[in-house]
Design a protein around this motif. Structure first.
Motif, PDB file in Angstrom:
ATOM      1  N   PRO A  51       0.806  -1.203   0.000  1.00 51.62           N
ATOM      2  CA  PRO A  51       0.000   0.000   0.000  1.00 51.62           C
ATOM      3  C   PRO A  51       0.850   1.268   0.000  1.00 51.62           C
ATOM      4  O   PRO A  51       2.027   1.233   0.339  1.00 51.62           O
ATOM      5  N   ILE A  57       6.317   7.739  -0.433  1.00 51.52           N
ATOM      6  CA  ILE A  57       7.293   6.859   0.196  1.00 51.52           C
ATOM      7  C   ILE A  57       8.699   7.293  -0.186  1.00 51.52           C
ATOM      8  O   ILE A  57       9.599   7.356   0.642  1.00 51.52           O
TER       9      ILE A  57
ATOM     10  N   LEU B 394       5.466   4.534  13.895  1.00 54.48           N
ATOM     11  CA  LEU B 394       6.233   4.480  12.659  1.00 54.48           C
ATOM     12  C   LEU B 394       6.806   3.087  12.479  1.00 54.48           C
ATOM     13  O   LEU B 394       7.047   2.394  13.468  1.00 54.48           O
ATOM     14  N   GLU B 397      12.118   0.888  11.454  1.00 54.39           N
ATOM     15  CA  GLU B 397      13.370   1.466  10.960  1.00 54.39           C
ATOM     16  C   GLU B 397      13.368   2.992  10.989  1.00 54.39           C
ATOM     17  O   GLU B 397      14.391   3.617  10.806  1.00 54.39           O
ATOM     18  N   TYR B 398      12.195   3.594  11.236  1.00 55.26           N
ATOM     19  CA  TYR B 398      12.152   5.047  11.308  1.00 55.26           C
ATOM     20  C   TYR B 398      12.116   5.546  12.756  1.00 55.26           C
ATOM     21  O   TYR B 398      12.101   6.746  12.998  1.00 55.26           O
ATOM     22  N   ASP B 427       2.861  -0.110   7.600  1.00 57.26           N
ATOM     23  CA  ASP B 427       4.016   0.051   6.721  1.00 57.26           C
ATOM     24  C   ASP B 427       4.090   1.526   6.359  1.00 57.26           C
ATOM     25  O   ASP B 427       3.130   2.271   6.519  1.00 57.26           O
ATOM     26  N   ILE B 428       5.236   1.958   5.854  1.00 57.46           N
ATOM     27  CA  ILE B 428       5.455   3.384   5.655  1.00 57.46           C
ATOM     28  C   ILE B 428       4.468   3.975   4.637  1.00 57.46           C
ATOM     29  O   ILE B 428       4.023   5.124   4.785  1.00 57.46           O
ATOM     30  N   GLY B 429       4.091   3.174   3.640  1.00 56.66           N
ATOM     31  CA  GLY B 429       3.164   3.683   2.630  1.00 56.66           C
ATOM     32  C   GLY B 429       1.818   4.037   3.240  1.00 56.66           C
ATOM     33  O   GLY B 429       1.270   5.132   3.034  1.00 56.66           O
ATOM     34  N   THR B 430       1.264   3.094   4.018  1.00 57.35           N
ATOM     35  CA  THR B 430      -0.023   3.323   4.666  1.00 57.35           C
ATOM     36  C   THR B 430       0.093   4.474   5.666  1.00 57.35           C
ATOM     37  O   THR B 430      -0.787   5.329   5.751  1.00 57.35           O
ATOM     38  N   LEU B 432       2.070   7.074   5.646  1.00 61.64           N
ATOM     39  CA  LEU B 432       2.127   8.390   5.012  1.00 61.64           C
ATOM     40  C   LEU B 432       0.775   8.778   4.418  1.00 61.64           C
ATOM     41  O   LEU B 432       0.350   9.931   4.511  1.00 61.64           O
ATOM     42  N   THR B 433       0.087   7.797   3.816  1.00 60.70           N
ATOM     43  CA  THR B 433      -1.213   8.089   3.230  1.00 60.70           C
ATOM     44  C   THR B 433      -2.173   8.575   4.307  1.00 60.70           C
ATOM     45  O   THR B 433      -2.864   9.581   4.145  1.00 60.70           O
ATOM     46  N   TYR B 436      -0.746  12.122   5.929  1.00 67.48           N
ATOM     47  CA  TYR B 436      -0.970  13.292   5.081  1.00 67.48           C
ATOM     48  C   TYR B 436      -2.451  13.482   4.787  1.00 67.48           C
ATOM     49  O   TYR B 436      -2.904  14.588   4.534  1.00 67.48           O
ATOM     50  N   ALA B 466      -0.438  18.845   0.258  1.00 70.47           N
ATOM     51  CA  ALA B 466       0.474  17.721   0.034  1.00 70.47           C
ATOM     52  C   ALA B 466       1.910  18.152   0.291  1.00 70.47           C
ATOM     53  O   ALA B 466       2.336  19.197  -0.170  1.00 70.47           O
ATOM     54  N   GLY B 467       2.645  17.349   1.028  1.00 71.92           N
ATOM     55  CA  GLY B 467       4.027  17.691   1.332  1.00 71.92           C
ATOM     56  C   GLY B 467       4.131  18.690   2.459  1.00 71.92           C
ATOM     57  O   GLY B 467       5.215  19.071   2.854  1.00 71.92           O
TER      58      GLY B 467
END
Lengths: 327, 548
Positions: A51, A57, B394, B397-398, B427-430, B432-433, B436, B466-467
C-alpha cells in the motif's frame, strides 16, 4: 534434484562425469532464465500490492517537496501510467539489459548492485568456509567416540544454532575489538575486518552442519564396509575420512547449498552490526522504500544465486556419489 | 576543547549499566591540550545515518547537510546568536520591503575544478534548485514559495528577489542546502551529484575524494582554500589532511569505535550509553541542544474526538511529560514546554511551567465534554462510544531516540484519565497516506532548523497541503497572520513578539503537546581539538585538528 540428474541422457554413459556435468549445466542455465523472469514478475506484482503512494514513500516524512516536484517525480517514473504499461515498459528495459535507476538513491541499479556485491560475497564465502571447516573438524573428530568431548561439541553446536547473530556479533565485538583490540570494529577494508563478521555469520551454520554431519558419520560407521576396511588395514581416521565421510557428505552438501541461501539473507544483520557495505543493507533499504527497480534487481540477483547454488549442489552430487553418474 | 554554543554539562545520572562500555575500562592516551593548532593528520567521524543522496540541493537529510558542509560554502555564515557574517558574500543589502537581497561577492574564490565562483555561479545554483527537474525535496522550500529569481548584476554582484517579503532567506542562505556546486559539475552531472564522490565539486575546505556505500565517505584538504567564513577562528586551508565519515547504524558498534580508537568523534550516542562513555578517560561527551521543532505530539483538530478543544486539553494536561522523559532518557534529555526548542531564536521562555501535569483538570475537562461513562476496561465512553484516539507507530526502521518506549509511557498516562490510545504499526506507505490524509488523531515528529520560521511549517494553513507539515490540520487566521508576519520582518523584537504569540496560541488551543528537546549527543576523543558545531549542531571540521 538428484533424480532429475539421473534421468539426463548424458548421464547414462558409464563414467561420463564431464559429459553429465555439461548437460546438467546447460539444462540448468536454460531453466534459470525462466525462473528469473518469473521472479521479476512476482516481485513486480508484490510491490504493486504494497500500500501507499510511491512518491510519498520516496520522499519520506521530512520533506517540503512542492506539488510541482511531486508531479514531476510521478511523471518521470511513470507512476501515473496504468500498471500493465509500467510492467511492459519495465520488461522492455530488462530485455535490453537495463535494470533501471533506483528511485531513492538515483543511481543505476546495476552499478549499485555491482559495487555492493563484492563485500557480501566475501562475507558469505568466508562464513561458509568457517562453517564447513568447524563442522567437519568437530564432527569427524567426535562422531561415535570420546563421549565427553562429543557432548561438549554437541552442546556448543546447539548454542551456536540458537544464538541470534546480532547478539553473537556484539559479544565478539566486545571481547575481540573493544577489549583486546585484535580486530577492527567495523568496515570491509581488509582481511582482518572480515574475521569477526564471518565468524558471526558462520557459527549458526557450523552448528547445523556439524550436527547433521555427525549423525551421517555415525550411521555410516555402523555400515558393514567399515569393519571390512579396517580388516584391510585402513586406520581408524582413514576410514572416517575416506569412506564414512563420503557417505555422510551428501546431506551435508544439500544442506550447505540451502544454508548458503540463508546466509545471503542473514548477511543483513551482520552487515548492520559491523558497519559493512553489502547487498543485505541495500535490500533492506530498497524494500523499506518500495524502491521498485532496486528491489527487482535484487530479486533477480537472488533468483540467479539460488539457481546457481542448486546447480552446483547437483553437480557436486555427481562428483561425490558415482552411483548417480551411472544411473 | 571549547564549543561554539549550547554546551551544557551533563548532570544526568544514568542508572543502567552498559555492558559494552563498562567492558572497555580505562585506556591510555592522556589528551595533550595543546592550544596551538597542528596542521596535518586525519580524523574519523562515526555517523548514525548515511545519505541516500549527497546532493544538498535535493536531499532533506541532516546528514547530507552536515557532510556537504565540507564541500560547499554559502553566501553568509550564521553565528550562535543568529547574527549573519560574511562568507562568499562580503556584504549584502536587503531592500526595505524584504523582497530583494543583493549580495556583493568575494573575489578570488574558485571551485576545486578551477571554475571561478561569481554571480553567474550563484544564479546557476539557485536556478538549478528551483528547477522541478532537480526534484528538490528541501532546498527549494528554503527559497520559499515566493521566489522570483536570481539576477546577475555584474560578475561580483547578484540579486535574489521574492514576490513577497521573505525574512528567513538569510538564514537559509547560510545553510549547506543553499551551498554552491561548480556550475560545470551541475551541468555535467545533473541529478548525479546524489552519488557523491568526485562529482561533488564545490569551493569548500575539503574535496570529496571517495565514497563507499554502506561504509564511508572520504574528504581531503583543499590546499587552496582561503575564503573561510568570518565566524571561523582561522583563515587559510583546513588543518586536517583528511576527514573520513564512517556510517555505523548500530549504536553499540558506533560507540565502540570510539573506545577502540577507530573513530575520533561519534554522533548520536544513545542516552543509555552516556554514563559509560563519560567514564572513559580519553573521551569527552558533549550535548548540544538542537534548534528547531522539538519532539512534538500533533493533535489533529479535524477528527473526533480531538476536534473538541476540551479533549485536546485533557490529553495535553494528562501526560506526565517530565516523569516520562526523565525515566526513558535517564535525565539526559530535558522535557519541552514550547513547540520550538530553547536554542531556537524567538523561543518563548514564559511557557515554562505554564501547562503542568494535571490529571484532575483533565478529568474535569473530559466530564464537561460529555465523556462521563466508563467501559469494562476503565476507558471513558459517551453514548456507548469509547474515548479512543489513534496514534500510529512508525515502522521500526524510522523510530529514533526510543520514541516507541516513550510512547508507551504516554499511553499509560492517558489510560489513567480514561483515554484509550491505540498504536497500530503500519508500513510506511499506509502511514504516510493516513498521516498526510489527516486520518490520524495524533502524529509525532521533530524538525531541526535554527529558525523560528519552522512555526510557519507547523501551523500555517498553507502548509496543510500535500508535502506540508501542518499535522494539526487547523486553519487558524490568527496563526496564519502571525507566521506570515514573522516572515516579513527582520526586526528581532517584532519577530520575538509574533512568534511568542504563536507558541502560546498553539499551547492554548491545545493542538500541540511538546515532549522533549532533542539533543545532539557527541562523543569526542580528547585528542581532537578545535572542533566546533554550527547552529544546526553539525560538526565543522574546518578548524579542527588532532594532537597525538
Amino acid at each position: 534434484m538428484a533424480t532429475a540428474m539421473r534421468a539426463a541422457p548424458a548421464a547414462l554413459r558409464p563414467g561420463g562425469r564431464s559429459a553429465a556435468v555439461a548437460a546438467g549445466a546447460g539444462r540448468r542455465l536454460a531453466a534459470a532464465v525462466a525462473v528469473m523472469l518469473g521472479a521479476a514478475t512476482v516481485a513486480f506484482a508484490a510491490l504493486q500490492l504494497v500500500p501507499g503512494n510511491p512518491v510519498q514513500i520516496l520522499l519520506g516524512m521530512n520533506t517540503t517537496a512542492s506539488p510541482a516536484v511531486q508531479a514531476r517525480i510521478r511523471a518521470q517514473y511513470g507512476f501515473d501510467r496504468p500498471v500493465a504499461i509500467q510492467y511492459l515498459r519495465y520488461l522492455d528495459n530488462l530485455v535490453h539489459g537495463d535494470l533501471g535507476q533506483s528511485y531513492q538513491l538515483q543511481r543505476p541499479v546495476s552499478q549499485l548492485i555491482s559495487t555492493q556485491l563484492g563485500p557480501t560475497l566475501q562475507l558469505v564465502g568466508a562464513a561458509l568456509l568457517v562453517a564447513v571447516v568447524l563442522a567437519v573438524v568437530s564432527a569427524v573428530a567426535t562422531a561415535g567416540r570420546w563421549p565427553v568431548l562429543r557432548a561438549v561439541a554437541t552442546f556448543f553446536e546447539l548454542v551456536a544454532v540458537s544464538s541470534p547473530s546480532y547478539w553473537v556479533g556484539i559479544v565478539l565485538l566486545t571481547v575481540f575489538s573493544f577489549t583486546f583490540h585484535l580486530f577492527p570494529v567495523a568496515g570491509a577494508q581488509n582481511l582482518a575486518s572480515l574475521v569477526l563478521p564471518a565468524v558471526t555469520l558462520g557459527l549458526p551454520v557450523a552448528g547445523v552442519l556439524g550436527q547433521v554431519l555427525r549423525e551421517g558419520l555415525e550411521a555410516a560407521l555402523d555400515q558393514p564396509f567399515v569393519p571390512t576396511a579396517r580388516a584391510r588395514g585402513v586406520s581408524q581416521t582413514g576410514v572416517r575420512l575416506r569412506h564414512a565421510f563420503r557417505h555422510a557428505a551428501v546431506p551435508l552438501v544439500t544442506l550447505t547449498g540451502w544454508l548458503t541461501g540463508s546466509l545471503l539473507g542473514g548477511a543483513v544483520l551482520v552487515e548492520n552490526v559491523f558497519g559493512r557495505p553489502g547487498i543485505g543493507s541495500l535490500t533492506l533499504q530498497a524494500v523499506t522504500n518500495k524502491d521498485m527497480p532496486l528491489v527487482i534487481g535484487l530479486v533477480l540477483l537472488s533468483a540467479f544465486a539460488f539457481v546457481l547454488l542448486s546447480t552446483v549442489v547437483d553437480l557436486l552430487y555427481l562428483v561425490i556419489d558415482p552411483r548417480l553418474r551411472t544411473g | 576543547m571549547r564549543l561554539s554554543r549550547h554546551v551544557r554539562p551533563l548532570t544526568a545520572a544514568a542508572t543502567a549499566a552498559v555492558f559494552v562500555l563498562t567492558a572497555c575500562g580505562a585506556q591510555g592516551g592522556t589528551a595533550t591540550s595543546s592550544s596551538t593548532p597542528v596542521a596535518g593528520g586525519s580524523l574519523t567521524y562515526a555517523a548514525n545515518t548515511e545519505p541516500t543522496c549527497f546532493d544538498a540541493h535535493i536531499s532533506t537529510q541532516d546528514i547530507t547537510g552536515e557532510i556537504d558542509r565540507n564541500v560547499v560554502d554559502s553566501l553568509v555564515s550564521e553565528d550562535s546568536d543568529g547574527a549573519f557574517h560574511p562568507w562568499l558574500a562580503t556584504s549584502w543589502d536587503v531592500s526595505a520591503d524584504l523582497k530583494s537581497y543583493t549580495f556583493h561577492l568575494r573575489t578570488g574564490v574558485t571551485f576545486t575544478d578551477g571554475t571561478v565562483f561569481d554571480a553567474a555561479a550563484v544564479k546557476a545554483n539557485f536556478d538549478s534548485i528551483v528547477d522541478p527537474a532537480t526534484k528538490s525535496q528541501y532546498a527549494a522550500s528554503l527559497l520559499g514559495p515566493d521566489y522570483s529569481g536570481t539576477k546577475v548584476v555584474d560578475a561580483g554582484t547578484v540579486q535574489v528577489t521574492f514576490s513577497q517579503p521573505f525574512a528567513p532567506f538569510l538564514q537559509a542562505a547560510g545553510t549547506a542546502y543553499l551551498g554552491f556546486y561548480s556550475p560545470k559539475a551541475l551541468a555535467a552531472s545533473k541529478n548525479n551529484l546524489c552519488a557523491g564522490g568526485k562529482a561533488s565539486v564545490g569551493t569548500g575546505p575539503f574535496v570529496f575524494t571517495s565514497y563507499t556505500k554502506g561504509q564511508s565517505a572520504v574528504f581531503t584538504k583543499n590546499p587552496d582554500y582561503n575564503w573561510g567564513p568570518a565566524t571561523a577562528k582561522h583563515t587559510g586551508a583546513a588543518y586536517l589532511d583528511q576527514v573520513t565519515f564512517r556510517f555505523l547504524p548500530d549504536s553499540s558498534t558506533r560507540v565502540g569505535t570510539l573506545s577502540s580508537g577507530e573513530s575520533d568523534v561519534v554522533r548520536a550516542v544513545p542516552a543509555a550509553q552516556v554514563k559509560g562513555l563519560k567514564a572513559q578517560s580519553n573521551v569527552e561527551v558533549q550535548t548540544l541542544s538542537q534548534p528547531g521543532g522539538v519532539y512534538n505530539l500533533w493533535l489533529n483538530t479535524t477528527v473526533a474526538p480531538l476536534n473538541d478543544q476540551r479533549v485536546r486539553e485533557a490529553v495535553q494536561r494528562g501526560i506526565d511529560v517530565t516523569t516520562d522523559v526523565n525515566s526513558v532518557y535517564f535525565g539526559v534529555y530535558q522535557r519541552a514546554w514550547s513547540p520550538i526548542s530553547p536554542t531556537t531564536p524567538s523561543y518563548d521562555a514564559s511557557l515554562v511551567g505554564s501547562w503542568p501535569y494535571d490529571p484532575t483538570l483533565s478529568g474535569t475537562l473530559l466530564d464537561q465534554a460529555g465523556w462521563t461513562g466508563r467501559d469494562a476496561d476503565g476507558y471513558r465512553t459517551k453514548d456507548g462510544k469509547t474515548l479512543s484516539i489513534e496514534w500510529p507507530l512508525l515502522p521500526a526502521e524510522y523510530v529514533t531516540d526510543q520514541r516507541d518506549t516513550l510512547g508507551q509511557a504516554i499511553q499509560a498516562d492517558l489510560k489513567k484519565i480514561g483515554v484509550k490510545i491505540t498504536r497500530p504499526q503500519y508500513d510506511i506507505g499506509t502511514y504516510l497516506t493516513k498521516a498526510y490524509g489527516g486520518q490520524e488523531g495524533i502524529l509525532d515528529s521533530s524538525w531541526s532548523r535554527d529558525e523560528p520560521d519552522v512555526l510557519w511549517l507547523f501551523y500555517n494553513s498553507a502548509s496543510i497541503s500535500a508535502g506540508g507539515q501542518n499535522a494539526t490540520f487547523l486553519k487558524d487566521p490568527e496563526l496564519d497572520k502571525l507566521t506570515n508576519a514573522g516572515r516579513a520582518t527582520l526586526d528581532t523584537a517584532t519577530r520575538d513578539q509574533d512568534y511568542a504569540q504563536v507558541q502560546q496560541r498553539v499551547i492554548d488551543l491545545a493542538t500541540t503537546v511538546p515532549i522533549y528537546n532533542p539533543l545532539t549527543v557527541v562523543g569526542v576523543s580528547k585528542s581532537v581539538q578545535g572542533l566546533t558545531f554550527d547552529p544546526n549542531d553539525w560538526a565543522l571540521f574546518y578548524g579542527a585538528w588532532v594532537s597525538r
